[in-house]
Design a protein around this motif. Structure first.
Motif, PDB file in Angstrom:
ATOM      1  N   ALA A   1       0.898  -1.235  -0.040  1.00 47.51           N
ATOM      2  CA  ALA A   1      -0.079   0.067  -0.040  1.00 47.51           C
ATOM      3  C   ALA A   1       0.858   1.098   0.017  1.00 47.51           C
ATOM      4  N   GLU A   2       2.283   1.117  -0.053  1.00 52.28           N
ATOM      5  CA  GLU A   2       3.034   2.373   0.008  1.00 52.28           C
ATOM      6  C   GLU A   2       3.026   3.079  -1.205  1.00 52.28           C
ATOM      7  N   ARG A   3       3.458   4.385  -1.051  1.00 52.21           N
ATOM      8  CA  ARG A   3       3.324   5.059  -2.485  1.00 52.21           C
ATOM      9  C   ARG A   3       4.785   5.643  -2.651  1.00 52.21           C
ATOM     10  N   LEU A   4       5.251   5.805  -3.805  1.00 51.99           N
ATOM     11  CA  LEU A   4       6.749   6.017  -4.266  1.00 51.99           C
ATOM     12  C   LEU A   4       6.897   7.639  -4.371  1.00 51.99           C
ATOM     13  N   THR A   5       7.950   8.027  -3.654  1.00 50.49           N
ATOM     14  CA  THR A   5       7.998   9.599  -3.574  1.00 50.49           C
ATOM     15  C   THR A   5       9.482   9.966  -3.669  1.00 50.49           C
ATOM     16  N   LEU A   6       9.794  10.939  -4.131  1.00 49.62           N
ATOM     17  CA  LEU A   6      11.517  11.242  -4.346  1.00 49.62           C
ATOM     18  C   LEU A   6      12.049  11.409  -3.072  1.00 49.62           C
ATOM     19  N   GLN A   7      11.505  11.631  -1.937  1.00 49.56           N
ATOM     20  CA  GLN A   7      12.077  11.829  -0.838  1.00 49.56           C
ATOM     21  C   GLN A   7      12.222  10.332  -0.259  1.00 49.56           C
ATOM     22  N   GLY A   8      11.315   9.499  -0.458  1.00 48.62           N
ATOM     23  CA  GLY A   8      11.089   8.202  -0.073  1.00 48.62           C
ATOM     24  C   GLY A   8      12.412   7.306  -0.636  1.00 48.62           C
ATOM     25  N   LEU A   9      12.749   7.855  -1.968  1.00 49.73           N
ATOM     26  CA  LEU A   9      13.675   7.247  -2.464  1.00 49.73           C
ATOM     27  C   LEU A   9      15.022   7.320  -1.742  1.00 49.73           C
ATOM     28  N   LEU A  10      15.364   8.264  -1.329  1.00 42.23           N
ATOM     29  CA  LEU A  10      16.507   8.458  -0.554  1.00 42.23           C
ATOM     30  C   LEU A  10      16.433   8.486   0.818  1.00 42.23           C
ATOM     31  N   PHE A  11      15.209   8.645   1.513  1.00 38.31           N
ATOM     32  CA  PHE A  11      15.180   8.537   2.933  1.00 38.31           C
ATOM     33  C   PHE A  11      13.883   7.617   3.113  1.00 38.31           C
ATOM     34  N   PRO A  12      14.059   6.261   2.824  1.00 37.06           N
ATOM     35  CA  PRO A  12      12.962   5.312   3.034  1.00 37.06           C
ATOM     36  C   PRO A  12      12.536   5.543   4.881  1.00 37.06           C
ATOM     37  N   CYS A  13      11.025   5.467   5.008  1.00 35.81           N
ATOM     38  CA  CYS A  13      10.630   5.597   6.195  1.00 35.81           C
ATOM     39  C   CYS A  13      10.808   4.352   7.280  1.00 35.81           C
ATOM     40  N   SER A  14      10.789   3.303   6.655  1.00 35.59           N
ATOM     41  CA  SER A  14      11.150   1.726   7.359  1.00 35.59           C
ATOM     42  C   SER A  14      12.216   1.418   7.327  1.00 35.59           C
ATOM     43  N   PRO A  15      12.837   0.903   8.498  1.00 38.02           N
ATOM     44  CA  PRO A  15      14.233   0.340   8.838  1.00 38.02           C
ATOM     45  C   PRO A  15      14.322  -1.027   8.198  1.00 38.02           C
ATOM     46  N   ASN A  16      13.092  -1.647   7.834  1.00 32.86           N
ATOM     47  CA  ASN A  16      13.194  -2.903   7.197  1.00 32.86           C
ATOM     48  C   ASN A  16      12.605  -2.978   5.755  1.00 32.86           C
ATOM     49  N   PRO A  17      13.204  -3.810   4.798  1.00 34.12           N
ATOM     50  CA  PRO A  17      12.993  -3.878   3.542  1.00 34.12           C
ATOM     51  C   PRO A  17      11.236  -3.878   3.545  1.00 34.12           C
ATOM     52  N   THR A  18      10.531  -3.218   2.668  1.00 35.12           N
ATOM     53  CA  THR A  18       9.135  -3.310   2.556  1.00 35.12           C
ATOM     54  C   THR A  18       9.133  -3.847   0.992  1.00 35.12           C
ATOM     55  N   PRO A  19       7.553  -4.077   0.435  1.00 39.77           N
ATOM     56  CA  PRO A  19       7.651  -4.625  -0.952  1.00 39.77           C
ATOM     57  C   PRO A  19       8.063  -3.452  -1.863  1.00 39.77           C
ATOM     58  N   LEU A  20       7.662  -2.205  -1.376  1.00 40.50           N
ATOM     59  CA  LEU A  20       8.356  -1.078  -2.318  1.00 40.50           C
ATOM     60  C   LEU A  20       9.834  -0.758  -2.326  1.00 40.50           C
ATOM     61  N   SER A  21      10.174  -1.021  -1.368  1.00 39.52           N
ATOM     62  CA  SER A  21      11.682  -0.811  -1.202  1.00 39.52           C
ATOM     63  C   SER A  21      12.438  -1.726  -2.093  1.00 39.52           C
ATOM     64  N   GLY A  22      11.800  -2.937  -1.989  1.00 38.68           N
ATOM     65  CA  GLY A  22      12.265  -4.284  -2.717  1.00 38.68           C
ATOM     66  C   GLY A  22      11.972  -4.075  -4.369  1.00 38.68           C
ATOM     67  N   TRP A  23      11.026  -3.342  -4.608  1.00 38.96           N
ATOM     68  CA  TRP A  23      11.011  -3.143  -6.107  1.00 38.96           C
ATOM     69  C   TRP A  23      11.685  -2.097  -6.390  1.00 38.96           C
TER      70      TRP A  23
END
Ligand SMILES: NC(=[NH2+])NCCC[C@H](N)C(=O)O
Length: 587
Positions: free
Chosen positions: A449-471
């Motif tokens: 359910a996460e959304r991809l943002t530019l900030q999220g690319l460089l500063f992901p909020c979760s300390p563990n891998p999520t489906p989005l960060s994996g993708w």
């Protein structure tokens, strides 16, 4: 209807299988210790390569700098080894890069990996046939082809000398058939042959210390003239003398050829399910066996180039011939015996991995099911017979040794780069067990359910891998593989770059900026924290370096090799599309 079929086909290309639970730690089938695995790794890696590369690389590509070629090829293998070690700890199943690609990124790449693997073994068998011809040539005293053979007696039946190829093909075929007796799987045999090979190569290294002459690394044109080699039209190009007579280009080309000598350590991962404490013993034995091979090859190439001026070798020269040059005729036969043992070991070592891959590919509907019959214990394993009995001898008759070495290496270099990508991708994925059932796995992954943002690319909020960060890592890794390939293509034109052409330099700078940027994005993503006994250090840099080195070595192959490789891949895709696609769409 068509759309649906295409969708199903697309899904199938990235579909990943679930494996059965790994064999329990205390299962009695787990009988292989780390030492056994090291013997297996060294046994499958040290083969005829080191004996024949002398003629191919020292004579016309690198001269004494063959030492650097082995260093560079060893370095690229070392990077690959680290990746194999991590992935084999992650997927503790008997298999190979084929299995790893299947469970990590899906069917399409698994097929490409498996098909390459088959190419490497077919070319490997053709090399064994050609090397066998040279070995029998030596032992039977043929003097036709080599000037260095003068001191060997000629009392052998002419028919064997004139038609060694047919004789060797029958011999190789006989060895293959012998394996249905399963004697090759006895570790005693592997260990004894490996020991003999090590002793013989150890002997070569010691001889280099005794008979070596440092002057052979500093030869000049005067030496060529003194040796009576002033007729360059018959002797071919001898380079400029010195340590690297064929320059940097020769070293790079030689490194790509020498890579062949390092192929084989991955056969350890075909025995994961028989290993005691596999998560420690497998990575450990992979690393140890590669170190042993590295020191052996390095020592042998130093010894050889110090003992014999490089121009004394010709295409088709083999390691034993060095001993004729220094006047040690009995040693010639000792080393020739080591050559024969290596031949034997190559044929025996090829069987288990190739059977496993073909069997699995047939089971996964990539190849015709008849091919899966290879493991039913019949006396005529169909695919093995086709590959080893028909295709390989045809290749041995029609291809040159350098072409075969390159063909065998190109597939494995590609496989190594893929394994590096898998490591990168897997490390940044949310936890996924590779065994169990499909529904369990979907629950584990949870909804995306996460959304991809530019900030999220460089500063992901979760300390563990999520489906989005994996993708994100998945996409970035694919982009990086593409950009690194482009960079290697451009860098392969280094003489143009050195001339300072602004267009090419700008292209390199743009590629580098993109590569660095995407690497930073991957580096910022959370890594999986699951404890593994062996992890690649310095992620994401090390796998990227591995990909770069592998692809750069691939770029050193000739246009002819690339053309042959493309034909092989086209045949593969035709087989897959003609057969596998039906199963993709209708099963
Ligand atoms: N898959 C292969 N082609 N394996 C061949 C291993 C060759 C071995 N490294 C040698 O020097 O002879």
């Amino acid at each position: 209807m068509l759309c649906q079929a295409l969708r199903r086909f697309g899904q199938k290309l990235v579909r990943r299988p679930m494996l059965k639970e790994p064999v329990a730690e205390n299962d009695p089938r787990r009988s292989l210790s780390t030492l056994n695995l090291v013997a297996l790794g060294v046994g499958s890696t040290v083969g005829v390569g080191v004996y024949v590369l002398v003629g191919e690389v020292a004579a016309s590509q690198a001269g004494p700098s063959i030492v650097i070629c082995f260093l560079a090829a060893g370095l690229s293998s070392m990077l690959a080894v680290l990746c194999y070690a991590e992935i084999s700890a992650r997927v503790p199943h008997s298999g190979s890069a084929y299995l790893y690609s299947h469970v990590t990124i899906g069917e399409l790449w698994a097929f490409i990996t498996g098909w390459n693997f088959i190419l490497s073994y077919v070319a490997g068998t053709a090399i064994v046939i050609q090397a066998g011809t040279l070995a029998f040539d030596i032992l039977l005293g043929n003097q036709n082809s080599h000037t260095l053979h003068e001191s060997i007696t000629q009392q052998v039946p002419r028919v064997l000398v004139e038609h060694p190829n047919f004789f060797v093909v029958s011999f190789v075929y006989f060895l293959i058939e012998l394996q249905t007796l399963r004697f090759s799987q006895s570790f005693m045999v592997t260990k004894v042959i490996t020991l003999v090979k090590l002793l013989v190569l150890g002997f070569v290294i010691i001889s280099g210390f005794i008979k070596g002459d440092l002057h052979n690394w500093k030869l000049t044109e005067k030496d060529f003239l003194k040796a009576g080699l002033n007729d360059t039209s018959t002797l071919g190009h001898m380079g400029s003398g010195g340590f690297a007579p064929f320059g940097f280009k020769g070293i790079l080309r030689g490194a790509a050829a020498c890579f062949y000598a390092f192929i084989g350590f991955d056969s350890i991962v075909t025995r994961v399910e028989e290993a005691r404490n596999p998560q420690h013993s497998i990575p450990m034995s992979i690393v140890i066996s590669l170190f042993i091979c590295f020191f052996l090859y390095f020592g042998v190439s130093v010894a050889l180039t110090l003992m014999v001026p490089y121009y004394q070798f010709q295409r088709g020269s083999t390691l034993p011939e060095a001993f004729l040059h220094i006047g040690w005729a009995p040693a010639y036969y000792v080393v020739a015996f080591g050559f024969l043992c290596s031949l034997l070991a190559n044929v025996l070592g090829f069987m288990v991995p190739i059977h496993q891959v073909i069997y699995r590919m047939a089971q996964d509907d990539f190849l015709f099911p008849a091919l899966a019959r290879v493991q039913t214990g019949t006396c005529t394993p169909l695919m093995a017979n086709v590959i080893f009995g028909i295709i390989a001898p045809i290749m041995a008759f029609f291809f040159g040794l350098t072409d075969l070495l390159d063909l065998s290496s190109i597939g494995i270099l590609l496989t190594h780069s893929l394994v590096a990508i898998y490591v990168l991708i897997c490390r940044y994925q949310p936890e996924r067990r590779n065994w169990g059932n499909e529904s369990e796995m979907q629950e584990e992954n949870g909804p995306a359910a996460e959304r991809l943002t530019l900030q999220g690319l460089l500063f992901p909020c979760s300390p563990n891998p999520t489906p989005l960060s994996g993708w994100v890592v998945h996409v970035c890794s694919s982009l990086l593989a593409l950009l690194l390939t482009l960079l290697c293509l451009v860098l392969a034109q280094w003489p143009v770059l050195l001339s300072g052409d602004p267009v090419w330099i700008s292209v390199v700078v743009v590629l580098l900026v993109l590569i660095i940027g995407i690497t930073v994005v991957i580096w910022r993503q959370p890594q999986s924290s699951s404890p593994l006994p062996c992890k690649v250090p310095a992620l994401p840099l090390l796998p990227l370096l591995s990909i770069f080195v592998d692809v750069y070595l691939m770029m050193q192959m000739t246009g002819g090799t690339w053309a042959q490789f493309s034909v092989w891949m086209l045949i593969g895709f035709a087989v897959y599309l003609a057969y596998g696609i039906q199963y993709s769409l209708f099963t």
